[in-house]
Scaffold this active site. Structure first.
Site, PDB file in Angstrom:
ATOM      1  N   ASP A 170      -2.324 -64.925 -33.226  1.00 36.56           N
ATOM      2  CA  ASP A 170      -2.823 -63.775 -32.466  1.00 36.56           C
ATOM      3  C   ASP A 170      -2.704 -62.482 -33.276  1.00 36.56           C
ATOM      4  OD1 ASP A 170      -3.580 -65.141 -30.230  1.00 36.56           O
ATOM      5  OD2 ASP A 170      -2.001 -64.366 -28.919  1.00 36.56           O
ATOM      6  N   ASN A 223      -6.985 -69.121 -22.083  1.00 39.56           N
ATOM      7  CA  ASN A 223      -7.321 -67.696 -22.122  1.00 39.56           C
ATOM      8  C   ASN A 223      -6.645 -66.940 -20.979  1.00 39.56           C
ATOM      9  OD1 ASN A 223     -10.221 -69.114 -23.170  1.00 39.56           O
ATOM     10  ND2 ASN A 223      -9.254 -67.587 -24.467  1.00 39.56           N
ATOM     11  N   LEU A 224      -6.483 -65.649 -21.208  1.00 42.44           N
ATOM     12  CA  LEU A 224      -5.689 -64.825 -20.302  1.00 42.44           C
ATOM     13  C   LEU A 224      -6.253 -64.747 -18.878  1.00 42.44           C
ATOM     14  CD1 LEU A 224      -3.312 -62.861 -19.949  1.00 42.44           C
ATOM     15  CD2 LEU A 224      -4.860 -61.018 -20.652  1.00 42.44           C
ATOM     16  N   THR A 269     -14.060 -63.843 -33.524  1.00 41.72           N
ATOM     17  CA  THR A 269     -13.076 -64.536 -34.347  1.00 41.72           C
ATOM     18  C   THR A 269     -13.526 -64.630 -35.811  1.00 41.72           C
ATOM     19  OG1 THR A 269     -11.610 -66.452 -34.295  1.00 41.72           O
ATOM     20  CG2 THR A 269     -13.916 -66.911 -33.932  1.00 41.72           C
ATOM     21  N   ARG A 320      -7.344 -56.369 -26.347  1.00 38.30           N
ATOM     22  CA  ARG A 320      -8.623 -57.051 -26.588  1.00 38.30           C
ATOM     23  C   ARG A 320      -9.745 -56.296 -25.902  1.00 38.30           C
ATOM     24  NH1 ARG A 320      -5.450 -59.121 -29.280  1.00 38.30           N
ATOM     25  NH2 ARG A 320      -5.013 -61.319 -29.683  1.00 38.30           N
ATOM     26  N   TYR A 358     -11.627 -73.751 -35.450  1.00 40.46           N
ATOM     27  CA  TYR A 358     -12.669 -73.274 -34.522  1.00 40.46           C
ATOM     28  C   TYR A 358     -13.407 -72.085 -35.144  1.00 40.46           C
ATOM     29  CZ  TYR A 358     -14.809 -70.507 -30.853  1.00 40.46           C
ATOM     30  OH  TYR A 358     -15.696 -69.752 -30.134  1.00 40.46           O
ATOM     31  N   SER A 406     -18.699 -65.386 -32.473  1.00 40.99           N
ATOM     32  CA  SER A 406     -17.478 -64.891 -31.850  1.00 40.99           C
ATOM     33  C   SER A 406     -16.838 -63.839 -32.744  1.00 40.99           C
ATOM     34  CB  SER A 406     -16.540 -66.091 -31.684  1.00 40.99           C
ATOM     35  OG  SER A 406     -15.223 -65.680 -31.467  1.00 40.99           O
ATOM     36  N   LYS A 445     -17.439 -71.574 -36.658  1.00 36.27           N
ATOM     37  CA  LYS A 445     -18.397 -70.495 -36.341  1.00 36.27           C
ATOM     38  C   LYS A 445     -18.879 -69.811 -37.616  1.00 36.27           C
ATOM     39  CE  LYS A 445     -18.487 -70.718 -31.858  1.00 36.27           C
ATOM     40  NZ  LYS A 445     -19.717 -71.123 -31.163  1.00 36.27           N
ATOM     41  N   ASP A 491     -26.879 -80.573 -21.895  1.00 36.49           N
ATOM     42  CA  ASP A 491     -25.416 -80.542 -21.888  1.00 36.49           C
ATOM     43  C   ASP A 491     -24.882 -81.959 -21.743  1.00 36.49           C
ATOM     44  OD1 ASP A 491     -22.598 -79.821 -21.080  1.00 36.49           O
ATOM     45  OD2 ASP A 491     -23.447 -77.812 -20.966  1.00 36.49           O
ATOM     46  N   ASN A 492     -23.728 -82.227 -22.336  1.00 35.71           N
ATOM     47  CA  ASN A 492     -23.090 -83.542 -22.139  1.00 35.71           C
ATOM     48  C   ASN A 492     -21.941 -83.463 -21.135  1.00 35.71           C
ATOM     49  OD1 ASN A 492     -21.049 -82.311 -23.564  1.00 35.71           O
ATOM     50  ND2 ASN A 492     -20.955 -83.820 -25.215  1.00 35.71           N
TER      51      ASN A 492
HETATM   52  P1  NAD Z   1     -17.921 -73.771 -22.260  1.00 33.83           P
HETATM   53  O1  NAD Z   1     -17.032 -74.838 -22.774  1.00 33.83           O
HETATM   54  O2  NAD Z   1     -17.774 -73.339 -20.839  1.00 33.83           O
HETATM   55  O3  NAD Z   1     -19.441 -74.200 -22.471  1.00 33.83           O
HETATM   56  C1  NAD Z   1     -19.847 -75.013 -23.532  1.00 33.83           C
HETATM   57  C2  NAD Z   1     -20.756 -76.115 -22.979  1.00 33.83           C
HETATM   58  O4  NAD Z   1     -21.184 -76.934 -24.052  1.00 33.83           O
HETATM   59  C3  NAD Z   1     -20.058 -77.017 -21.956  1.00 33.83           C
HETATM   60  O5  NAD Z   1     -20.868 -77.124 -20.804  1.00 33.83           O
HETATM   61  C4  NAD Z   1     -19.938 -78.355 -22.683  1.00 33.83           C
HETATM   62  O6  NAD Z   1     -20.015 -79.446 -21.798  1.00 33.83           O
HETATM   63  C5  NAD Z   1     -21.121 -78.294 -23.640  1.00 33.83           C
HETATM   64  N1  NAD Z   1     -20.978 -79.109 -24.855  1.00 33.83           N
HETATM   65  C6  NAD Z   1     -19.921 -79.123 -25.723  1.00 33.83           C
HETATM   66  N2  NAD Z   1     -20.165 -80.001 -26.715  1.00 33.83           N
HETATM   67  C7  NAD Z   1     -21.392 -80.539 -26.478  1.00 33.83           C
HETATM   68  C8  NAD Z   1     -22.195 -81.511 -27.143  1.00 33.83           C
HETATM   69  N3  NAD Z   1     -21.765 -82.138 -28.244  1.00 33.83           N
HETATM   70  N4  NAD Z   1     -23.404 -81.799 -26.642  1.00 33.83           N
HETATM   71  C9  NAD Z   1     -23.845 -81.202 -25.507  1.00 33.83           C
HETATM   72  N5  NAD Z   1     -23.136 -80.289 -24.829  1.00 33.83           N
HETATM   73  C10 NAD Z   1     -21.912 -79.959 -25.306  1.00 33.83           C
HETATM   74  O7  NAD Z   1     -17.775 -72.537 -23.237  1.00 33.83           O
HETATM   75  P2  NAD Z   1     -18.284 -71.028 -23.063  1.00 33.83           P
HETATM   76  O8  NAD Z   1     -17.089 -70.183 -22.837  1.00 33.83           O
HETATM   77  O9  NAD Z   1     -19.414 -70.967 -22.115  1.00 33.83           O
HETATM   78  O10 NAD Z   1     -18.773 -70.739 -24.545  1.00 33.83           O
HETATM   79  C11 NAD Z   1     -20.142 -70.823 -24.898  1.00 33.83           C
HETATM   80  C12 NAD Z   1     -20.287 -70.466 -26.362  1.00 33.83           C
HETATM   81  O11 NAD Z   1     -19.761 -69.148 -26.578  1.00 33.83           O
HETATM   82  C13 NAD Z   1     -19.505 -71.374 -27.310  1.00 33.83           C
HETATM   83  O12 NAD Z   1     -20.282 -71.582 -28.471  1.00 33.83           O
HETATM   84  C14 NAD Z   1     -18.266 -70.567 -27.633  1.00 33.83           C
HETATM   85  O13 NAD Z   1     -17.732 -70.897 -28.891  1.00 33.83           O
HETATM   86  C15 NAD Z   1     -18.822 -69.166 -27.633  1.00 33.83           C
HETATM   87  N6  NAD Z   1     -17.791 -68.133 -27.372  1.00 33.83           N
HETATM   88  C16 NAD Z   1     -17.049 -68.203 -26.230  1.00 33.83           C
HETATM   89  C17 NAD Z   1     -16.053 -67.239 -25.987  1.00 33.83           C
HETATM   90  C18 NAD Z   1     -15.179 -67.309 -24.775  1.00 33.83           C
HETATM   91  O14 NAD Z   1     -14.123 -66.684 -24.776  1.00 33.83           O
HETATM   92  N7  NAD Z   1     -15.558 -68.029 -23.719  1.00 33.83           N
HETATM   93  C19 NAD Z   1     -15.873 -66.198 -26.916  1.00 33.83           C
HETATM   94  C20 NAD Z   1     -16.671 -66.156 -28.049  1.00 33.83           C
HETATM   95  C21 NAD Z   1     -17.636 -67.134 -28.266  1.00 33.83           C
HETATM   96  C1  WQD Z   2      -6.031 -62.507 -24.864  1.00 41.65           C
HETATM   97  C2  WQD Z   2      -4.663 -61.833 -24.922  1.00 41.65           C
HETATM   98  C3  WQD Z   2      -2.944 -63.251 -25.834  1.00 41.65           C
HETATM   99  C4  WQD Z   2      -2.978 -66.130 -22.487  1.00 41.65           C
HETATM  100  C5  WQD Z   2      -9.706 -66.325 -27.778  1.00 41.65           C
HETATM  101  C6  WQD Z   2     -10.196 -66.983 -29.035  1.00 41.65           C
HETATM  102  C7  WQD Z   2     -11.442 -66.286 -29.505  1.00 41.65           C
HETATM  103  C8  WQD Z   2     -12.478 -66.183 -28.403  1.00 41.65           C
HETATM  104  C9  WQD Z   2     -11.923 -65.664 -27.134  1.00 41.65           C
HETATM  105  C10 WQD Z   2     -14.059 -67.948 -28.581  1.00 41.65           C
HETATM  106  C11 WQD Z   2      -3.902 -62.119 -26.229  1.00 41.65           C
HETATM  107  C12 WQD Z   2      -2.642 -62.922 -24.393  1.00 41.65           C
HETATM  108  C13 WQD Z   2      -3.247 -65.056 -23.327  1.00 41.65           C
HETATM  109  C14 WQD Z   2      -1.693 -66.218 -21.865  1.00 41.65           C
HETATM  110  C15 WQD Z   2      -1.082 -64.150 -22.940  1.00 41.65           C
HETATM  111  N1  WQD Z   2     -13.034 -67.448 -28.064  1.00 41.65           N
HETATM  112  N2  WQD Z   2      -2.320 -64.086 -23.543  1.00 41.65           N
HETATM  113  N3  WQD Z   2      -0.790 -65.216 -22.127  1.00 41.65           N
HETATM  114  O1  WQD Z   2      -6.933 -64.869 -28.153  1.00 41.65           O
HETATM  115  O2  WQD Z   2      -8.364 -62.778 -27.869  1.00 41.65           O
HETATM  116  O3  WQD Z   2      -9.443 -64.966 -28.053  1.00 41.65           O
HETATM  117  O4  WQD Z   2     -10.726 -66.386 -26.791  1.00 41.65           O
HETATM  118  O5  WQD Z   2     -14.654 -67.589 -29.559  1.00 41.65           O
HETATM  119  O6  WQD Z   2     -11.905 -67.005 -30.592  1.00 41.65           O
HETATM  120  O7  WQD Z   2      -9.189 -66.889 -30.027  1.00 41.65           O
HETATM  121  O8  WQD Z   2      -8.210 -64.427 -25.986  1.00 41.65           O
HETATM  122  O9  WQD Z   2      -7.703 -64.756 -23.605  1.00 41.65           O
HETATM  123  O10 WQD Z   2      -6.598 -66.273 -25.312  1.00 41.65           O
HETATM  124  O11 WQD Z   2      -5.896 -63.889 -25.167  1.00 41.65           O
HETATM  125  O12 WQD Z   2      -0.212 -63.284 -23.139  1.00 41.65           O
HETATM  126  O13 WQD Z   2      -1.391 -67.162 -21.131  1.00 41.65           O
HETATM  127  O14 WQD Z   2      -3.840 -62.370 -23.884  1.00 41.65           O
HETATM  128  O15 WQD Z   2      -1.765 -63.282 -26.607  1.00 41.65           O
HETATM  129  O16 WQD Z   2      -3.188 -60.954 -26.540  1.00 41.65           O
HETATM  130  P1  WQD Z   2      -8.126 -64.219 -27.591  1.00 41.65           P
HETATM  131  P2  WQD Z   2      -7.115 -64.927 -24.947  1.00 41.65           P
END
Ligand code: NAD
Ligand code: WQD
Length: 337
Positions: A294, A199-200, A127, A231, A149, A125, A153, A32-33
């Site tokens: 959204d 995020n929410l 998404t 969601r 983003y 994701s 993916k 991790d960075n």
């Molecule tokens: P996060 O940001 O908490 O974790 C990502 C980690 O990657 C961090 O520790 C960051 O420091 C590290 N990182 C980023 N760029 C880097 C690089 N160039 N080199 C080394 N390390 C690097 O995010 P998360 O919520 O734990 O998400 C993890 C994965 O899941 C991501 O790929 C994200 O797109 C995917 N994902 C997350 C969600 C969500 O809502 N959290 C939803 C769907 C998919």
């Molecule tokens: C959830 C609901 C908002 C914040 C995102 C990314 C998706 C994935 C997960 C990585 C929605 C509403 C939110 C706030 C609100 N990430 N909301 N007030 O949009 O489903 O997904 O995170 O892959 O790619 O798009 O999640 O938690 O942002 O929103 O009303 O302050 O809450 O409109 O209906 P979302 P979210």
């Protein structure tokens, strides 16, 4: 199986997955960075599990650093979490997102090829489904992207499918997460966003703990029962266990895409009320216009993951809220508390 390399293993989902892997007897190497995480998280993971974590500070955009980590620890598989993940920021800084996510992933794949490792779980994701054409979403739903983003993916998923067509001996699991929330039940690790949460759930948690005044609910005129967006929220520990099951399943060559969600949708207002009940706090909120991009509703058909992995999300919304609250009120400013 030998040690597993977790790119982005210090992040929210990576740290919870690390705990489950260690508890199941795996050795882990976190790469991790710390661009979006804090090194303290790894001490907490060690505290929870009583096991030690190998750490390599490095950047996935540097193939040599990845190769050195894989060979030093003789890693046998990679779980690739590292990524930039803020949708809004990706629209303002698309090149940074493509460089970090797409170029970074190419370096991960090239480092794996150079070291002879071909077992990979990739964090995709929901998404990648774009605007849902039907619900619940099946893995066969058409794929599309509405922001950089999401497109990063989707591009990576396409690269992985191409790689597997050319080299069918690879073992690839593409895991499409829905909305991960919650925290480890110990209250020692959880989601710790830098700056204003996008995020929410983390926003609600910061309101509950007094770091923010009011939740803005984006949109009250969606075609849903209470007018707010729906969601598929799943507990991060269930998601972490999904990785363990998927890794066990990658014992034969394949390239498999799986939804990881609960299959149940909750509205923003339902989440707010559930959190109020679990925390005993009132969450002041106001309605605001819809957030660009959204969709009204998004939830998974998780039946393929059940059929293939025997995995099913078990933790209820109440647990998701209780565990988020425990983490947040014990760590008001996250790992910097
Ligand atoms: P996060 O940001 O908490 O974790 C990502 C980690 O990657 C961090 O520790 C960051 O420091 C590290 N990182 C980023 N760029 C880097 C690089 N160039 N080199 C080394 N390390 C690097 O995010 P998360 O919520 O734990 O998400 C993890 C994965 O899941 C991501 O790929 C994200 O797109 C995917 N994902 C997350 C969600 C969500 O809502 N959290 C939803 C769907 C998919
Ligand atoms: C959830 C609901 C908002 C914040 C995102 C990314 C998706 C994935 C997960 C990585 C929605 C509403 C939110 C706030 C609100 N990430 N909301 N007030 O949009 O489903 O997904 O995170 O892959 O790619 O798009 O999640 O938690 O942002 O929103 O009303 O302050 O809450 O409109 O209906 P979302 P979210």
């Amino acid at each position: 199986m030998g040690p597993i390399l977790l790119t982005g293993g210090a992040g929210y989902i990576g740290s919870h997955t690390g705990v489950e892997l260690l508890n199941a007897g795996h050795d882990i190497v976190v790469f991790d960075n710390f661009s979006n995480s804090h090194p303290e998280v790894l001490d907490r993971v060690e505290q929870i599990t009583g096991k030690s974590v190998h750490l390599v500070r490095g950047d996935i955009r540097h193939q040599a650093e990845l190769e050195a980590a894989i060979t030093t620890y003789n890693c046998q598989a990679v779980i690739h979490f590292a990524c930039l993940k803020a949708v809004g920021e990706s629209m303002e800084r698309p090149l940074e997102y493509y460089e970090n996510n797409v170029l970074g992933t190419l370096q991960v794949l090239q480092a794996m090829r150079a070291t002879g490792v071909n077992t990979l779980l990739f964090s995709s994701s929901a998404t990648v489904y774009g605007v849902p054409q039907y619900l619940p979403l099946k893995e066969t739903h058409p794929l599309s992207a509405t922001n950089p983003y999401a497109r990063s993916k989707l591009i990576i998923e396409d690269i992985l499918r191409d790689l597997h067509r050319a080299n069918p001996e690879w073992r690839i699991g593409i895991l499409r997460y829905f909305n991960p929330v919650g925290a480890h039940e110990s209250g020692l690790i959880g989601e710790d966003p830098l700056g204003v949460p996008n995020n929410l759930m983390p926003f609600i948690a910061q309101v509950a703990v007094g770091r923010r005044n009011t939740l803005q609910i984006w949109g009250r005129d969606y075609p849903t029962p209470d007018g707010t967006g729906i969601r598929d929220y799943l507990h991060v520990v269930d998601l972490a266990i999904g990785h363990l099951r998927a890794l066990q399943h990658l014992d034969t060559p394949q390239c498999l895409s799986l939804n990881l969600g609960t299959g149940t949708g909750y509205s923003v207002l339902e989440i707010v009320h559930a959190f109020e009940k679990s925390s005993g706090k009132t969450i002041p909120y106001e309605f605001a216009p819809r957030r660009t991009g959204d969709v009204a509703s998004c939830y998974a058909d998780p039946s393929l993951a059940l059929a293939v992995l025997g995995w099913k999300a078990e933790r209820t919304l109440e647990r998701m809220c209780e565990d988020t609250w425990r983490w947040q009120h014990h760590n008001i400013h996250g790992y910097r508390s």
